[in-house]
Design a protein around this motif. Sequence first.
Motif, PDB file in Angstrom:
ATOM      1  N   GLN A 125       0.880  -1.169   0.000  1.00 55.89           N
ATOM      2  CA  GLN A 125       0.000   0.000   0.000  1.00 55.89           C
ATOM      3  C   GLN A 125       0.917   1.219   0.000  1.00 55.89           C
ATOM      4  O   GLN A 125       1.725   1.378   0.904  1.00 55.89           O
ATOM      5  N   ARG A 126       0.822   2.063  -1.023  1.00 58.10           N
ATOM      6  CA  ARG A 126       1.733   3.204  -1.129  1.00 58.10           C
ATOM      7  C   ARG A 126       1.093   4.498  -0.655  1.00 58.10           C
ATOM      8  O   ARG A 126      -0.055   4.787  -0.981  1.00 58.10           O
ATOM      9  N   ILE A 127       1.861   5.264   0.095  1.00 57.43           N
ATOM     10  CA  ILE A 127       1.407   6.577   0.544  1.00 57.43           C
ATOM     11  C   ILE A 127       2.439   7.588   0.038  1.00 57.43           C
ATOM     12  O   ILE A 127       3.555   7.659   0.544  1.00 57.43           O
TER      13      ILE A 127
ATOM     14  N   PRO B 176      -2.081   0.480  -4.791  1.00 61.63           N
ATOM     15  CA  PRO B 176      -0.981  -0.375  -4.336  1.00 61.63           C
ATOM     16  C   PRO B 176       0.108  -0.503  -5.393  1.00 61.63           C
ATOM     17  O   PRO B 176      -0.157  -0.343  -6.591  1.00 61.63           O
ATOM     18  N   HIS B 177       1.320  -0.744  -4.940  1.00 62.23           N
ATOM     19  CA  HIS B 177       2.453  -0.937  -5.851  1.00 62.23           C
ATOM     20  C   HIS B 177       2.368  -2.350  -6.416  1.00 62.23           C
ATOM     21  O   HIS B 177       2.373  -3.317  -5.657  1.00 62.23           O
ATOM     22  N   LEU B 178       2.282  -2.476  -7.733  1.00 62.46           N
ATOM     23  CA  LEU B 178       2.071  -3.799  -8.336  1.00 62.46           C
ATOM     24  C   LEU B 178       3.278  -4.284  -9.131  1.00 62.46           C
ATOM     25  O   LEU B 178       3.146  -5.093 -10.037  1.00 62.46           O
TER      26      LEU B 178
ATOM     27  N   TYR C 278       7.935  -4.880  -8.969  1.00 62.49           N
ATOM     28  CA  TYR C 278       9.068  -5.356  -8.183  1.00 62.49           C
ATOM     29  C   TYR C 278      10.215  -4.432  -8.557  1.00 62.49           C
ATOM     30  O   TYR C 278      10.526  -4.299  -9.745  1.00 62.49           O
ATOM     31  N   ASP C 279      10.812  -3.752  -7.571  1.00 60.38           N
ATOM     32  CA  ASP C 279      11.795  -2.712  -7.859  1.00 60.38           C
ATOM     33  C   ASP C 279      13.223  -3.168  -7.587  1.00 60.38           C
ATOM     34  O   ASP C 279      13.521  -3.685  -6.509  1.00 60.38           O
ATOM     35  N   PHE C 280      14.102  -2.914  -8.555  1.00 61.07           N
ATOM     36  CA  PHE C 280      15.519  -3.269  -8.448  1.00 61.07           C
ATOM     37  C   PHE C 280      16.329  -1.979  -8.466  1.00 61.07           C
ATOM     38  O   PHE C 280      16.437  -1.337  -9.512  1.00 61.07           O
TER      39      PHE C 280
ATOM     40  N   PRO D 263      17.629   6.002  -9.028  1.00 56.90           N
ATOM     41  CA  PRO D 263      17.708   5.042 -10.136  1.00 56.90           C
ATOM     42  C   PRO D 263      17.276   3.633  -9.719  1.00 56.90           C
ATOM     43  O   PRO D 263      17.805   3.087  -8.751  1.00 56.90           O
ATOM     44  N   HIS D 264      16.302   3.103 -10.397  1.00 62.22           N
ATOM     45  CA  HIS D 264      15.854   1.720 -10.166  1.00 62.22           C
ATOM     46  C   HIS D 264      15.038   1.260 -11.364  1.00 62.22           C
ATOM     47  O   HIS D 264      14.534   2.073 -12.130  1.00 62.22           O
ATOM     48  N   LEU D 265      14.908  -0.048 -11.482  1.00 66.17           N
ATOM     49  CA  LEU D 265      14.002  -0.608 -12.485  1.00 66.17           C
ATOM     50  C   LEU D 265      12.726  -1.036 -11.779  1.00 66.17           C
ATOM     51  O   LEU D 265      12.764  -1.813 -10.824  1.00 66.17           O
ATOM     52  N   HIS D 266      11.591  -0.509 -12.232  1.00 66.46           N
ATOM     53  CA  HIS D 266      10.295  -1.028 -11.792  1.00 66.46           C
ATOM     54  C   HIS D 266       9.891  -2.066 -12.828  1.00 66.46           C
ATOM     55  O   HIS D 266       9.755  -1.748 -14.007  1.00 66.46           O
ATOM     56  N   TRP D 267       9.705  -3.314 -12.376  1.00 61.85           N
ATOM     57  CA  TRP D 267       9.322  -4.408 -13.279  1.00 61.85           C
ATOM     58  C   TRP D 267       7.939  -4.916 -12.882  1.00 61.85           C
ATOM     59  O   TRP D 267       7.759  -5.420 -11.768  1.00 61.85           O
TER      60      TRP D 267
HETATM   61 ZN   LIG Z   1       8.047   0.162  -8.571  1.00 59.92          ZN
END
Ligand SMILES: [Zn+2]
Length: 286
Positions: free
Chosen positions: A172-174, A182-184, A186-188, A262-266
């Motif tokens: 759950q993102r605020i 919600p964040h759906l 996976y972040d790298f 910097p990140h990858l949202h997958w």
């Molecule tokens: Zn993300």
Amino acid sequence: MIKLYISLFFLMLLSAPAFGSDRQILEMSCEGELVQGGFVICSLPKTTFGNYQIKYGNDKTTGISAAHPALIPFSRNSALHVELTVIGNSSDQQQIKPVSLQLGKGTWAIERIDGLPPGKVTPRTLEQQRKVEADWIKKQAAWKHRANASWYANGFSKPVAKSRISGVYGSQRILNGQPKNPHLGYDFAAPKGTIIHAPANAMVVLADPDMYFEGGLLILDHGDGVMSVMLHLSRLDVKAGDKVNQGEAIGAVGATGRATGPHLHWGIKVRGTYINPKLLLDYQVK
Ligand SMILES: [Zn+2]
């Protein structure tokens, strides 16, 4: 009247073998991660002939045959009881038994992110609003793509080899104090310029270096509308229409669009349903 009864009788006799006890009942096997945000990959016995449709969720369907498995997604808020029915041609001599699945409940974290530029949380100007709408149209067209393949059935590999997990599926993102969807994904987290690899064979459906929220964006179809969506890229190394192999370099990590670092949202979106990418990585193909 008698004539009509007689013809009806013969009609029933004629049709009996096709619709009666001669019909062979086959079992579909479904394996995967039985939890909210998970999935199953279903396959039919090799002796099945013809093409079938699996019906799941709210009237969603996808194709399945002996040669072609099907990935069925479970959303973050999926009902815990899932019924899969298989529809074939009415003249088929074979029938596939429905499958009932019981899912475990998912557990979700709460993530607070503060200090985002206000314009990226709620679009402000008319120009920004127009950009968001134009981006939305591009994405809608991409989501409709269905590569006639089942590359997803060969398993997935990490898109960024050396990285730190900075966000998980389902949270759950605020953002700046406002509860958001919600964040759906996976972040790298990794330095800008770190190579991103294709997590499975795919067809590139959308490659856009400058989306309002997403920044550099890639959408890949791994077959049947099982899609990877990758956000915030600093560089794209592929274009729409390209066919990529698992492990191939397709772009680089960045912080473009709505990103604090910097990140990858997958994300993995399956015909409109986001599933948990971590579960795909954990899944061992037999
Ligand atoms: Zn993300």
